[in-house]
Motif scaffolding. Structure first.
Motif, mmCIF file in Angstrom:
data_model
loop_
_atom_site.group_PDB
_atom_site.id
_atom_site.type_symbol
_atom_site.label_atom_id
_atom_site.label_comp_id
_atom_site.label_asym_id
_atom_site.label_seq_id
_atom_site.Cartn_x
_atom_site.Cartn_y
_atom_site.Cartn_z
ATOM 1 N N LYS A 1 41.103 63.149 43.939
ATOM 2 C CA LYS A 1 42.162 64.143 43.779
ATOM 3 C C LYS A 1 43.472 63.713 44.419
ATOM 4 O O LYS A 1 44.547 64.223 44.066
ATOM 5 C CB LYS A 1 41.695 65.473 44.357
ATOM 6 N N ASP A 2 43.388 62.783 45.354
ATOM 7 C CA ASP A 2 44.621 62.312 45.992
ATOM 8 C C ASP A 2 45.131 61.029 45.355
ATOM 9 O O ASP A 2 45.939 60.307 45.947
ATOM 10 C CB ASP A 2 44.406 62.113 47.496
ATOM 11 N N GLY A 3 44.653 60.718 44.112
ATOM 12 C CA GLY A 3 45.174 59.573 43.380
ATOM 13 C C GLY A 3 44.371 58.306 43.583
ATOM 14 O O GLY A 3 43.600 58.170 44.543
ATOM 15 N N LEU A 4 44.559 57.363 42.674
ATOM 16 C CA LEU A 4 43.839 56.094 42.703
ATOM 17 C C LEU A 4 44.547 55.079 43.600
ATOM 18 O O LEU A 4 45.786 55.101 43.751
ATOM 19 C CB LEU A 4 43.743 55.509 41.291
ATOM 20 N N VAL A 5 43.750 54.173 44.140
ATOM 21 C CA VAL A 5 44.281 53.058 44.912
ATOM 22 C C VAL A 5 43.911 51.765 44.200
ATOM 23 O O VAL A 5 42.742 51.542 43.873
ATOM 24 C CB VAL A 5 43.725 53.049 46.353
ATOM 25 N N LEU A 6 44.921 50.923 43.920
ATOM 26 C CA LEU A 6 44.712 49.631 43.267
ATOM 27 C C LEU A 6 45.129 48.522 44.206
ATOM 28 O O LEU A 6 46.119 48.667 44.955
ATOM 29 C CB LEU A 6 45.538 49.523 41.978
ATOM 30 N N ILE A 7 44.388 47.417 44.171
ATOM 31 C CA ILE A 7 44.814 46.219 44.898
ATOM 32 C C ILE A 7 44.829 45.051 43.927
ATOM 33 O O ILE A 7 44.056 45.004 42.966
ATOM 34 C CB ILE A 7 43.899 45.911 46.100
ATOM 35 N N LYS B 1 34.834 46.820 47.049
ATOM 36 C CA LYS B 1 34.369 46.361 48.368
ATOM 37 C C LYS B 1 35.461 46.509 49.421
ATOM 38 O O LYS B 1 35.178 46.693 50.607
ATOM 39 C CB LYS B 1 33.929 44.903 48.289
ATOM 40 N N LYS B 2 36.705 46.428 48.971
ATOM 41 C CA LYS B 2 37.847 46.526 49.894
ATOM 42 C C LYS B 2 38.382 47.947 49.991
ATOM 43 O O LYS B 2 39.468 48.173 50.528
ATOM 44 C CB LYS B 2 38.950 45.579 49.438
ATOM 45 N N GLY B 3 37.639 48.910 49.445
ATOM 46 C CA GLY B 3 38.022 50.305 49.583
ATOM 47 C C GLY B 3 38.953 50.815 48.509
ATOM 48 O O GLY B 3 39.420 51.968 48.599
ATOM 49 N N ALA B 4 39.240 50.023 47.471
ATOM 50 C CA ALA B 4 40.121 50.459 46.385
ATOM 51 C C ALA B 4 39.291 51.008 45.227
ATOM 52 O O ALA B 4 38.065 50.875 45.188
ATOM 53 C CB ALA B 4 40.995 49.300 45.918
ATOM 54 N N ASP B 5 39.979 51.628 44.276
ATOM 55 C CA ASP B 5 39.298 52.156 43.092
ATOM 56 C C ASP B 5 39.266 51.149 41.956
ATOM 57 O O ASP B 5 38.326 51.149 41.154
ATOM 58 C CB ASP B 5 40.012 53.428 42.611
ATOM 59 N N GLU B 6 40.301 50.323 41.868
ATOM 60 C CA GLU B 6 40.386 49.337 40.796
ATOM 61 C C GLU B 6 41.162 48.126 41.270
ATOM 62 O O GLU B 6 41.899 48.176 42.269
ATOM 63 C CB GLU B 6 41.116 49.917 39.573
ATOM 64 N N ALA B 7 41.022 47.048 40.486
ATOM 65 C CA ALA B 7 41.829 45.854 40.725
ATOM 66 C C ALA B 7 42.998 45.833 39.749
ATOM 67 O O ALA B 7 42.892 46.296 38.609
ATOM 68 C CB ALA B 7 40.985 44.595 40.548
ATOM 69 N N LEU B 8 44.138 45.307 40.198
ATOM 70 C CA LEU B 8 45.295 45.097 39.340
ATOM 71 C C LEU B 8 45.262 43.642 38.878
ATOM 72 O O LEU B 8 45.192 42.720 39.699
ATOM 73 C CB LEU B 8 46.582 45.379 40.113
ATOM 74 N N ARG C 1 33.788 41.811 37.719
ATOM 75 C CA ARG C 1 33.785 41.252 39.073
ATOM 76 C C ARG C 1 35.052 41.643 39.835
ATOM 77 O O ARG C 1 34.997 41.917 41.040
ATOM 78 C CB ARG C 1 33.663 39.729 39.009
ATOM 79 N N ALA C 2 36.190 41.685 39.144
ATOM 80 C CA ALA C 2 37.437 42.077 39.806
ATOM 81 C C ALA C 2 37.326 43.501 40.347
ATOM 82 O O ALA C 2 37.764 43.804 41.469
ATOM 83 C CB ALA C 2 38.597 41.971 38.823
ATOM 84 N N ARG C 3 36.746 44.380 39.553
ATOM 85 C CA ARG C 3 36.599 45.767 40.000
ATOM 86 C C ARG C 3 35.637 45.860 41.185
ATOM 87 O O ARG C 3 35.889 46.604 42.149
ATOM 88 C CB ARG C 3 36.088 46.614 38.843
ATOM 89 N N GLU C 4 34.524 45.116 41.115
ATOM 90 C CA GLU C 4 33.570 45.133 42.219
ATOM 91 C C GLU C 4 34.211 44.658 43.516
ATOM 92 O O GLU C 4 33.987 45.236 44.587
ATOM 93 C CB GLU C 4 32.364 44.264 41.871
ATOM 94 N N GLU C 5 35.014 43.589 43.433
ATOM 95 C CA GLU C 5 35.677 43.070 44.636
ATOM 96 C C GLU C 5 36.669 44.080 45.189
ATOM 97 O O GLU C 5 36.800 44.242 46.413
ATOM 98 C CB GLU C 5 36.389 41.749 44.308
ATOM 99 N N ALA C 6 37.372 44.792 44.281
ATOM 100 C CA ALA C 6 38.329 45.804 44.738
ATOM 101 C C ALA C 6 37.609 46.948 45.440
ATOM 102 O O ALA C 6 38.073 47.460 46.470
ATOM 103 C CB ALA C 6 39.133 46.323 43.553
#
Length: 744
Positions: free
Chosen positions: A593-599, A629-636, A622-627
């Motif tokens: 609800k507080d928005g997505l986080v991308l790295i 692991k770092k606490g993000a929702d998706e990879a950019l 794999r990119a999404r899985e790595e993201a």
């Protein structure tokens, strides 16, 4: 009311009688490649086996596709969504009287079993691998026929149209007379036809017997009394379709045999069954139920015939279908005129015994061929009882469209006559392959093994023409593989290890959301899937009605239908035809609800194949899985030049300085993003498509990630850049406009 403006209509005809002592079927072979040619043969010792005919050189044709029918006559093209109304309008427009003997002028061709979908609201979840029309009808300018009760006589007649003179018809007769004088009569074929590859079927033996068992379960629950099940045999054949027709006719001559040359496909029907015959206002139907093979000795032959005639199961089957036909004819008949003239008789053919009934009625005045088809098509003997539920079950059990099989071939006369067979024992020749379906009616007393054997008996003429055996199909030696510590056959391993889809990623998929029984944007996803198929696999997409498949899956899985994820899959399994699949699972997805986080993903990506959602998807997974692991929702995901491409799970939209910016580059053309853009453009937002870099993102106001499962959702942060949260009511309206709930 359908108006046929500028149509050239029959004005009259000229006729001629010639001395002829050759074989009519061999004569017709000289015209086998003429588009629109139709041959009607009457074989065997049968009271109806009398007229043999040939229609040639059509002056118009009718073709029906999924949603509309089209009439072609030179430069004239007329279309109508009332596909049977167009047939009736044409017959009425071209109506003129003829003598009641011989073969009339009219519309010659076939009606597909799948025309049922224009008559009833039925599921359509089968695969269309042949792409044939729902009907194809030709109006010949010249017909010739032979009455088997007359010796050495051939009748010819030719039309002239309302913008022509009788002399034009005489020219056609002269042309045909000369062709007949030059006719070469081929010798009978005493050798099998050439074919390549092995015989295949839409069912294995075990699967066919399993389908029979499933029908018996439906009958036990009271859903049906009888259901017709069939399997379709196929093999590679690039020879003459008419040669195949003649070869099968020699083996098993039938009274209602027909051959149609439609140009890019041919039909060869060796039918023993008359669907309907109309003369004046009298209509007849001859349903068949009950079959036995001929015996190898006279004693065995007599035993099999007696077994058929004493069989209570076969008697019950025929009685049920007779009742169905009576009801069908009752819908279009004068009250009280329906008669069962023959409750059941045994007809004897070279390879089979059949039980046949005769039902007749007097038609109500003013009815056309379309009215008759609406009342009685597809034939009850090849669907089941009750017809609607039987056809629903056929759709769930048979994997491929039937097309011409269990439809009808024949003619609709301009003089009101009508004669159509039931298109059983029918070969479809198309694209270098010959297809032949066979089956039978399943009732509660049916034995699965016997039903399977009966389907093989009925396919015997097809097998004999090529000197092949059904038992050979599916019996190739299975490859042994090793899996998880065991050696087991590849066919039972659960893994398509020899499939290009697995080995090369030659497959595609679409994933979309189901919300309250509706597959969101299914048409767009199916279109994207079909558009990618050839580029990824090099093969053509089979025809399939995905909405019917989705609807059926929702019925089967009500929990997932409330909120689920639907997967559509097209795989290259190494065969000529792609394998299609669909899977519906419950969806558990709660966007933050507080928005997505991308790295940003550290590895750049660039491939033209990124425009397709192929099985080669491991980079994004794999990119999404790595993201995560770092606490993000998706990879950019970035291109090698640093340009922003997409999220690992979504397409991107950037709101910046009053405009919408869309990243350009090799990436998947997102369906949800496309729908959202259309909605925003209608609200007046300007849209610009160009390369975007991190510097552009840092200047932006809002960033949306768009995915088919999640819908559009707002991004809170990318690589330290914090975006504004969109106004709640406006954002909720955007989601609802695309079919997604406001809260996610």
């Amino acid at each position: 009311m359908i108006h046929l403006k500028n149509l050239k209509k029959p004005a009259g005809f000229c006729r001629r009688t010639l001395f002829f002592e050759g074989d009519f079927a061999s004569l017709a072979k000289n015209f086998e490649k003429e588009r629109g040619a139709m041959v009607l043969l009457s074989g065997g010792d049968h009271p109806e086996a009398r007229i043999q005919g040939l229609g040639l050189w059509p002056f118009l044709e009718l073709s029906c596709q999924e949603k509309e029918a089209t009439l072609f006559q030179q430069e004239l093209v007329l279309q109508s969504q009332d596909v049977l109304g167009l047939v009736d309008a044409l017959l009425q427009s071209c109506a003129f009287p003829e003598e009641k003997e011989g073969l009339p002028f009219g519309l010659f061709g076939f009606f597909s079993y799948d025309l049922k979908n224009h008559m009833e609201k039925l599921p359509d979840t089968v695969v269309d691998d042949l792409f044939l029309p729902l009907y194809q009808l030709f109006a010949p300018r010249l017909v010739l026929w032979q009455d088997l009760h007359e010796k050495n006589t051939l009748h010819l007649k030719a039309l002239f149209l309302d913008d022509e003179n009788p002399e034009d018809a005489e020219i056609l007769l002269n042309r045909m007379t000369q062709r007949l004088q030059d006719t070469v009569f081929p010798n009978p074929m005493h050798h099998p036809l050439p074919c390549s590859g092995s015989l295949s079927s839409t069912f294995t033996r075990e699967a066919y017997e399993g389908a029979v068992a499933r029908i018996r379960e439906h009958i036990l629950r009271g859903e049906a009394y009888q259901v017709n099940l069939s399997q379709r045999f196929s093999l590679a054949y690039d020879g003459s379709a008419y040669a195949l027709f003649l070869k099968m006719f020699e083996t098993a001559p039938q009274p209602f045999s027909a051959f149609l040359q439609a140009g890019d496909f041919q039909l060869a029907s060796l039918s023993p069954e008359r669907f309907v015959c109309v003369k004046g206002r009298r209509i007849e139907s001859h349903p068949i139920k009950g079959t036995r093979p001929r015996g190898k000795t006279a004693k065995e032959d007599a035993h099999l015939k007696m077994d058929l005639e004493k069989s209570q199961k076969d008697k019950a089957e025929l009685s049920m279908i007779v009742d169905l036909v009576r009801n069908d004819l009752g819908r279009i008949a004068v009250t009280g005129s329906v008669r069962v003239e023959v409750p059941g008789r045994t007809e004897i053919w070279p390879h089979l015994f059949h039980r046949v009934a005769v039902v007749s009625a007097e038609l109500e005045p003013g009815l056309g061929a379309g009215d008759i088809l609406k009342a009685a098509f597809p034939p009850g003997s090849v669907t089941g009882c009750p017809r609607i539920r039987a056809m629903e079950l056929i759709d769930t059990l048979e994997p491929k469209r039937r097309h011409a099989y269990t439809g009808s071939l024949g003619y609709l006369g301009f003089d009101g006559r009508m004669d159509l067979n039931v298109a059983i024992r029918t070969v479809i020749v198309r694209g270098g392959n010959a297809h032949y379906a066979a089956g039978g009616g399943v009732v509660w007393d049916s034995d699965p093994e016997e039903e399977y054997r009966e389907s093989l008996h009925k396919a015997a003429p097809f097998f004999k023409a090529f000197d092949c055996k059904a038992e050979e199909q599916g019996k190739k030696e299975d490859t042994l593989i090793w899996r998880d510590g065991r050696f087991l056959p590849l066919s039972s391993s659960g893994l398509p290890l020899d499939s290009p889809a697995l080995r090369h990623g030659r497959g595609l998929f679409e994933t979309l959301r189901v919300e309250n029984g509706e597959a969101l944007h299914l048409g767009e996803h199916a279109e994207r899937l079909a558009g990618s198929v050839f580029e990824v696999t090099g093969k053509t997409m089979p025809g399939v009605h995905w909405p019917h498949v989705a609807q059926r899956l929702c019925t089967l899985h009500p929990e997932a239908a409330r909120r689920g994820q639907l997967h559509l899959i097209a795989m290259d399994t190494g065969k000529n035809l792609l394998s299609l699949a669909a899977l519906l699972k419950p969806l558990v997805l709660s966007p933050p609800k507080d928005g997505l986080v991308l790295i940003g993903h550290p590895e750049p990506f660039f491939s033209p194949m990124a425009r397709h959602k192929s099985f080669a998807y491991v980079f994004f997974a794999r990119a999404r899985e790595e993201a995560e692991k770092k606490g993000a929702d998706e990879a950019l995901i970035f291109a090698p030049d640093g340009a922003v491409l997409e999220g690992s799970f979504s397409s991107l939209l950037l709101f910046s300085e009053g405009s919408i910016l869309v990243p350009q580059g090799p990436s998947l053309p997102g369906v949800t993003r496309k729908k959202l853009l259309l909605h925003l453009e209608n609200q007046g937002w300007p849209v610009e498509r160009r390369k975007l870099f991190m510097e552009d993102l840092k200047k932006g106001d809002f960033l949306f990630c768009c995915s088919s499962l999640r819908g559009p959702w707002w991004v809170r942060e990318v690589e330290g850049k914090v975006f504004r949260k969109p106004e709640t009511a406006w954002f909720a309206e955007l989601r609802r406009a695309l079919g997604y709930p406001a809260e996610g």
